[in-house]
Design an enzyme around this catalytic site. Structure first.
Site, PDB file in Angstrom:
ATOM      1  N   THR A 103      14.300   8.764 -20.546  1.00 34.36           N
ATOM      2  CA  THR A 103      13.624   9.898 -20.109  1.00 34.36           C
ATOM      3  C   THR A 103      12.742   9.977 -18.931  1.00 34.36           C
ATOM      4  O   THR A 103      13.047  10.931 -17.829  1.00 34.36           O
ATOM      5  CB  THR A 103      12.995  10.753 -21.335  1.00 34.36           C
ATOM      6  OG1 THR A 103      13.492  10.656 -22.454  1.00 34.36           O
ATOM      7  CG2 THR A 103      12.392  12.114 -20.886  1.00 34.36           C
ATOM      8  N   THR A 179      11.531   5.657 -24.411  1.00 34.42           N
ATOM      9  CA  THR A 179      10.592   5.149 -25.556  1.00 34.42           C
ATOM     10  C   THR A 179      11.179   4.567 -26.690  1.00 34.42           C
ATOM     11  O   THR A 179      10.474   3.959 -27.441  1.00 34.42           O
ATOM     12  CB  THR A 179       9.681   6.462 -25.426  1.00 34.42           C
ATOM     13  OG1 THR A 179      10.648   7.319 -26.093  1.00 34.42           O
ATOM     14  CG2 THR A 179       8.945   6.761 -24.143  1.00 34.42           C
ATOM     15  N   ASP A 180      12.340   5.018 -27.086  1.00 31.05           N
ATOM     16  CA  ASP A 180      12.828   4.662 -28.473  1.00 31.05           C
ATOM     17  C   ASP A 180      12.590   3.436 -28.966  1.00 31.05           C
ATOM     18  O   ASP A 180      12.254   2.960 -29.891  1.00 31.05           O
ATOM     19  CB  ASP A 180      14.375   5.211 -28.617  1.00 31.05           C
ATOM     20  CG  ASP A 180      14.343   6.382 -29.011  1.00 31.05           C
ATOM     21  OD1 ASP A 180      13.577   7.302 -28.760  1.00 31.05           O
ATOM     22  OD2 ASP A 180      15.490   6.787 -29.443  1.00 31.05           O
ATOM     23  N   LYS A 258       6.371   2.810 -31.895  1.00 27.40           N
ATOM     24  CA  LYS A 258       6.450   4.344 -31.720  1.00 27.40           C
ATOM     25  C   LYS A 258       6.329   4.946 -33.224  1.00 27.40           C
ATOM     26  O   LYS A 258       7.182   4.766 -33.996  1.00 27.40           O
ATOM     27  CB  LYS A 258       7.718   4.528 -31.077  1.00 27.40           C
ATOM     28  CG  LYS A 258       8.092   6.253 -30.621  1.00 27.40           C
ATOM     29  CD  LYS A 258       9.307   6.321 -30.049  1.00 27.40           C
ATOM     30  CE  LYS A 258       9.402   7.818 -29.658  1.00 27.40           C
ATOM     31  NZ  LYS A 258      10.569   8.005 -28.717  1.00 27.40           N
TER      32      LYS A 258
END
Lengths: 429, 429
Positions: A103, A179-180, A258
């Site tokens: 992203t 980020t995943d 996360k």
């Protein structure tokens, strides 16, 4: 796609009244002048804003009550121009920005409404002009993937690229990353590049680009400040600490997870405070000076992917474990229950796996806390079956470490030794 | 076993000086008089205490500096006597206490040092005299298992037992249960017994019995107070809120998770406050009056265990998914990354699973937050492949719900409908 996808109420009427639809390139006069593309929305909670994708690739939410004028641009063709080269200021620290996608490096395809990772590292740098005042940034794209598509071979690619700069004059290296799976990548880099001479900082953008605000710029600035002021080394994940725009958290690459699907402060250090907090230009250090004990740098950029994560649950079929053994896996990380347990229905298959020389490690699906297998009968049984309790290693980190340990060992005894040795603070007190 | 297992420093010397060893039945005079068995210790952090297992089955840590006298008991034979029957007080609410095992119902075998689940429900009741002042408690043992050995067939057994009391005059039912998989069991009961006329409360003891303090009594008292004062129904997990001895949290059975391996406040409501907090005899309600929408009770005590949880990670081998398909699984719950993603390496196998009519549900390994599969290309791809996004359902709860949905449906369409219907607050806003 609907011309007004996601807009409703006041904002829908506003667009219709001005004969503007999603995907249109527009010029808007509000508090200042904006130029960009009207974005679709997926959230239906707010009809007071429209979302504009700016030329620099970032989104802004504009309150329709504040808009004095809106009109279509003529240049609907070329949306995001090649950014100009940023001027470098002599004497500033040098930083290398490597982009892997995600992203943070994405633009929105306004025809489909979807976010695609196509912003180059150079554009990413140029889109955050504040960076140039803190450091001289060289940018390079390694590849462009959303992080759910990042695989162990990508980890190797990133580690090898970083390793090329082990003797450079950079003050640090920033990895722009989705980020995943950022914490999986940070774990691998922590092991493969333990002792690397300068900080390696993974940074992403949690707020998805169809939203009115993106945290990409702030996280990038935070990562840059961290490198130039922290006086540390090691691998970190640097992200928003909470919903506050000012606070950035710097997490140890092997102690971070996360923990929320969407909010800005999704990344958390498990069981502790983040190693550093940056707030209002102040950096607060929560770790000791001698934190990273391995000072000698000796890269071990290998891995073996024949490792599987088994999250135990009531009704888990031991037949699945049998298949895993048949498929030639070399390591099994259990996400056991509580202090590190699995049901006794699993014992026969675990015994078989141990006899085959498969590395068997125990972590907990509680995520926080430490496995302790001496308290209950069942824990002792599992120890006797050859399962190694992995202290308070986070399950995902244990998985990555096992891949790495198997790729860098000659036999099971060596693997076991490496797994219990604290390499990059993956085990903490 | 060593005679002084786990003791060191001052506490070891104290025992030796008094010719007392682990396993001895002793009488101690300190602030008051104690009688019990010297327990082994597994923690080495403290040499100031000795741990005594009292006759009522609970442990107490005694500071050696406070001990005025210690001597061996003569009755080393019969350690835990059959408790006397508690006197019942007319007019108090009636509660049914069902025991399934776990730390809460355990005694320590002082010969092996291990904790075994052998305390009967009657003993459990008798060991907490405060209970008799709040309610008249009938106790019954369903079975005696640590919760890592609890399987879906045990859930059925518990649900059927509870269902026998659907028209009783009990104010509520307490289930004493091991903590490891308590949230799996509470989920099943929430679905199978949705709309049950009285509250069903699972209670456990998080502090393992080799420690100086046990939270069993406080949790049991909390559960009893909850039933007698909350005026609600539904399935709850009632446990310590934090390290504070006074505060008890009552979590909705489908929104709770064990998030720490050992600490007292290990259970947390995901993404929200607990439904009720009991502190200093006050009950604070955090949910709305009409919280449980299903008012009609229609038990559906069936399930199908052919469901698997697939936690996706970089390097996850799609070949494993192929094996799962071959093995005849009927449901797959993905613990995807972030907003609900899995790598594109999985697509072919997912497509095959969908074509075979396997139910495919998506949750997030972030645990907190909601899956949203419309933001990114990859999410849309997965929707097209037939994966159903399960909102903010906790992965473990989604797994249990799928087992239950398949066991109570005739076809895949019905399963999908049930999975997205909010039955017991497993989906929240």
């Amino acid at each position: 796609m609907s011309e007004y996808r996601g807009y409703e109420g006041n904002s829908l009427e506003f667009l219709k009244a001005n004969k503007i639809a999603v995907g249109d390139s527009v010029k808007i006069i509000a508090d200042i002048a904006y130029s960009g593309i009207i974005m679709p929305r997926y959230e239906h909670s707010d009809d007071k804003h429209i979302v504009l994708k700016l030329k620099n690739g970032y989104n802004v939410g504009l309150e329709i009550a504040e808009i004095k004028n809106i009109e279509k641009n003529q240049d609907t063709e070329k949306i995001i121009e090649k950014s100009e080269r940023i001027e470098k200021i002599e004497g500033l620290p040098k930083i290398l920005l490597l982009s892997t996608g995600g992203t943070i490096a994405s633009k929105v395809d306004y025809r489909t409404g979807s976010v695609t990772p196509v912003l180059t590292a150079e554009e990413l740098n140029a889109s955050v002009p504040e960076l140039a005042k803190i450091a001289n940034i060289d940018a390079e794209v390694i590849f462009s993937e959303y992080s759910e598509n990042i695989q162990p071979e990508h980890w190797l690619q990133i580690a090898k690229k970083i390793n090329e700069y082990s003797k450079s004059d950079y003050a640090g290296i920033i990895i722009a990353h989705g980020t995943d799976t950022m914490h999986y990548t940070s774990s691998f880099l922590s092991f493969a590049l333990a002792g690397f001479s300068i900080p390696i900082v993974l940074v992403g953008s949690q707020r998805s680009s169809d939203r009115a605000s993106s945290d990409a710029a702030l996280n990038l600035i935070g990562a840059t400040k961290f490198i130039t002021t922290s006086n540390t080394k090691g691998v970190y994940v640097v992200m928003h600490h909470d919903e506050n725009d000012e606070t950035i958290a710097c997490h140890i690459g092997t102690r971070v997870r996360k923990n929320h699907t969407s909010k800005r402060g999704a990344f958390q250090t498990i069981g502790d405070n983040p190693a550093f907090i940056i707030a209002e230009n102040q950096i607060q250090k929560n770790i000791k000076e001698d934190f990273f004990k391995i000072n000698e740098f000796y890269p071990r950029i290998n891995l073996d992917t024949k490792v599987v994560l088994v999250k135990y649950h009531p009704g888990y079929d031991p037949g699945l474990l049998e298949k895993i053994i048949e498929m030639g896996y070399k390591g099994i990380i259990f996400e056991g229950t509580g202090l590190g347990h699995i049901g006794r229905t699993m014992y026969d298959s675990v015994k078989k796996a141990n006899e085959k020389g498969i590395f068997l490690g125990m972590t907990s699906q509680c995520i926080d806390g430490r496995v302790r297998m001496t308290v209950y009968e069942s824990g002792r049984d599992l120890l006797n079956l050859g399962i190694i309790p992995l202290e308070n290693m986070i399950p995902e980190v244990a998985l990555v470490k096992t891949m790495w340990a198997i790729g860098n060992s000659r036999n099971i005894e060596e693997i076991k030794k490496i797994m219990l040795r604290n390499i990059a603070s993956e085990i903490s007190n």
